[in-house]
Design a protein around this motif. Structure first.
Motif, PDB file in Angstrom:
ATOM      1  N   UNK A  45       4.044  -3.898   4.594  1.00  8.36           N
ATOM      2  CA  UNK A  45       3.325  -3.693   3.328  1.00  8.36           C
ATOM      3  C   UNK A  45       2.628  -2.339   3.248  1.00  8.36           C
ATOM      4  N   UNK A  46       3.132  -1.343   3.985  1.00  7.72           N
ATOM      5  CA  UNK A  46       2.610   0.019   3.874  1.00  7.72           C
ATOM      6  C   UNK A  46       3.785   0.977   3.714  1.00  7.72           C
ATOM      7  N   UNK A  47       3.750   1.779   2.655  1.00  4.76           N
ATOM      8  CA  UNK A  47       4.781   2.782   2.407  1.00  4.76           C
ATOM      9  C   UNK A  47       4.110   4.141   2.277  1.00  4.76           C
ATOM     10  N   UNK A  48       4.443   5.076   3.148  1.00  5.22           N
ATOM     11  CA  UNK A  48       3.878   6.419   3.061  1.00  5.22           C
ATOM     12  C   UNK A  48       4.699   7.216   2.056  1.00  5.22           C
ATOM     13  N   UNK A  49       4.041   7.634   0.977  1.00  2.00           N
ATOM     14  CA  UNK A  49       4.759   8.288  -0.122  1.00  2.00           C
ATOM     15  C   UNK A  49       4.598   9.797  -0.121  1.00  2.00           C
ATOM     16  N   UNK A  50       3.677  10.320   0.701  1.00  3.06           N
ATOM     17  CA  UNK A  50       3.509  11.764   0.731  1.00  3.06           C
ATOM     18  C   UNK A  50       2.411  12.194   1.674  1.00  3.06           C
TER      19      UNK A  50
ATOM     20  N   UNK B 158       0.847  -1.183   0.000  1.00  2.00           N
ATOM     21  CA  UNK B 158       0.000   0.000   0.000  1.00  2.00           C
ATOM     22  C   UNK B 158       0.888   1.240   0.000  1.00  2.00           C
ATOM     23  N   UNK B 159       0.821   2.014  -1.080  1.00  2.00           N
ATOM     24  CA  UNK B 159       1.541   3.288  -1.153  1.00  2.00           C
ATOM     25  C   UNK B 159       0.550   4.380  -0.771  1.00  2.00           C
ATOM     26  N   UNK B 160       0.799   5.013   0.362  1.00  2.00           N
ATOM     27  CA  UNK B 160      -0.205   5.855   1.003  1.00  2.00           C
ATOM     28  C   UNK B 160       0.119   7.343   0.926  1.00  2.00           C
TER      29      UNK B 160
ATOM     30  N   UNK C 196       6.199  11.537  -9.101  1.00  2.00           N
ATOM     31  CA  UNK C 196       6.939  10.543  -9.878  1.00  2.00           C
ATOM     32  C   UNK C 196       6.136   9.245  -9.907  1.00  2.00           C
ATOM     33  N   UNK C 197       6.024   8.597 -11.070  1.00  2.00           N
ATOM     34  CA  UNK C 197       5.231   7.359 -11.167  1.00  2.00           C
ATOM     35  C   UNK C 197       5.619   6.295 -10.145  1.00  2.00           C
ATOM     36  N   UNK C 198       6.885   6.264  -9.758  1.00  2.00           N
ATOM     37  CA  UNK C 198       7.322   5.250  -8.795  1.00  2.00           C
ATOM     38  C   UNK C 198       6.755   5.500  -7.402  1.00  2.00           C
ATOM     39  N   UNK C 199       6.284   6.719  -7.164  1.00  2.00           N
ATOM     40  CA  UNK C 199       5.730   7.072  -5.857  1.00  2.00           C
ATOM     41  C   UNK C 199       4.224   7.299  -5.898  1.00  2.00           C
ATOM     42  N   UNK C 200       3.606   7.011  -7.029  1.00  2.00           N
ATOM     43  CA  UNK C 200       2.161   7.224  -7.133  1.00  2.00           C
ATOM     44  C   UNK C 200       1.429   6.321  -6.145  1.00  2.00           C
TER      45      UNK C 200
END
Length: 247
Positions: free
Chosen positions: A32-37, A8-10, A53-57
């Motif tokens: 399994x949780x990554x805070x991206x912004x 989960x990119x949050x 950036x698409x890698x951090x969407x």
């Protein structure tokens, strides 16, 4: 299964810096949780999404219902309209039927109050990242709000599946008994109430529900109800008639 390993990119959207920091801290050790912004309001969130950036969407956005300026509901609508692959988890100071109903209409995959425990929030975030629709636990246990929600979907001009495919309300892979169980879920009945109404055991009800989800390749009861309702397989709660007690 592959879905169980989805990260989960949050993106966190809340106007209180202390709350955003608290969420970061609470989820920092969750697997399994990554805070991206993080952003402080809806307008800022949309700008962030447009240039990230698409890698951090993100695939999940945590949204405060009561944002300044653009409301959490409007932000949810904008996200679902512009970024169909992003799920929204909506948080509010108070959990109530009306707010939950509005969150569902806006496209939220989950709605909870801000007093939720960190482990429970982490579980919800991971589940919606896998494509689950977990707003149901609150809504379908309340017959009044369930009726409003299901009537809303019943009034859609086209019969449509959750994936957006047009469907024909003719063929159903479900048995008559499974349809009966699904109709009573739509009416807000508990497993015990369904068992009593149909003259079967609660374990048999659970078995029917498992069979329904397996046949439809869905994750939860709400998805099954909405899927069946949109295809015309079940009636709205006020139209449901008492069923027989035969097994």
């Amino acid at each position: 299964m592959a879905n169980s390993t989805v990260v989960a990119k949050l993106l966190i959207v809340d106007d209180h810096p202390l709350f955003r920091q608290g969420v970061r801290w609470a989820l920092s050790y969750e697997p399994a949780i990554q805070i991206v912004g993080e952003t402080a309001n809806g307008e800022e969130a949309l700008r962030w999404l447009a240039q990230v950036d698409p890698s951090l969407e993100p695939n999940v956005v945590l949204v405060d219902l009561n944002l300044p300026g653009m409301s959490g509901l409007e932000l949810t609508r904008q996200i679902r309209r512009q970024y169909a692959s992003i799920a929204v988890v909506m948080l509010s100071m108070h959990e109530n039927d009306e707010a939950a109903f509005n969150a569902l209409r806006a496209g939220a995959a989950a709605y909870r109050s801000k007093d939720i425990k960190p482990a429970a929030l982490a579980d919800i975030i991971r589940r919606v990242a896998r494509g689950e629709y977990v707003i149901n636990d609150v809504l379908l246990e309340e017959p009044r709000i369930a009726g409003r929600i299901l009537s809303q979907f019943r009034s859609l001009p086209e019969v449509q599946t959750l994936s957006g495919e047009l469907g024909m309300p003719i063929f159903t892979p479900l048995s008559e008994r499974e349809i009966e169980v699904l109709e009573r879920i739509a009416a807000g009945s508990s497993n015990k109430e369904i068992a009593d109404a149909l003259g079967i055991s609660t374990q048999t009800v659970k078995n029917h529900i498992s069979s329904i989800l397996r046949k439809l390749s869905l994750n939860d009861r709400t998805q099954a109800v909405i899927f069946a309702l949109r295809r015309g397989w079940i009636e709205t709660p006020q139209e449901i008639q008492p069923g027989s007690a035969e097994e």
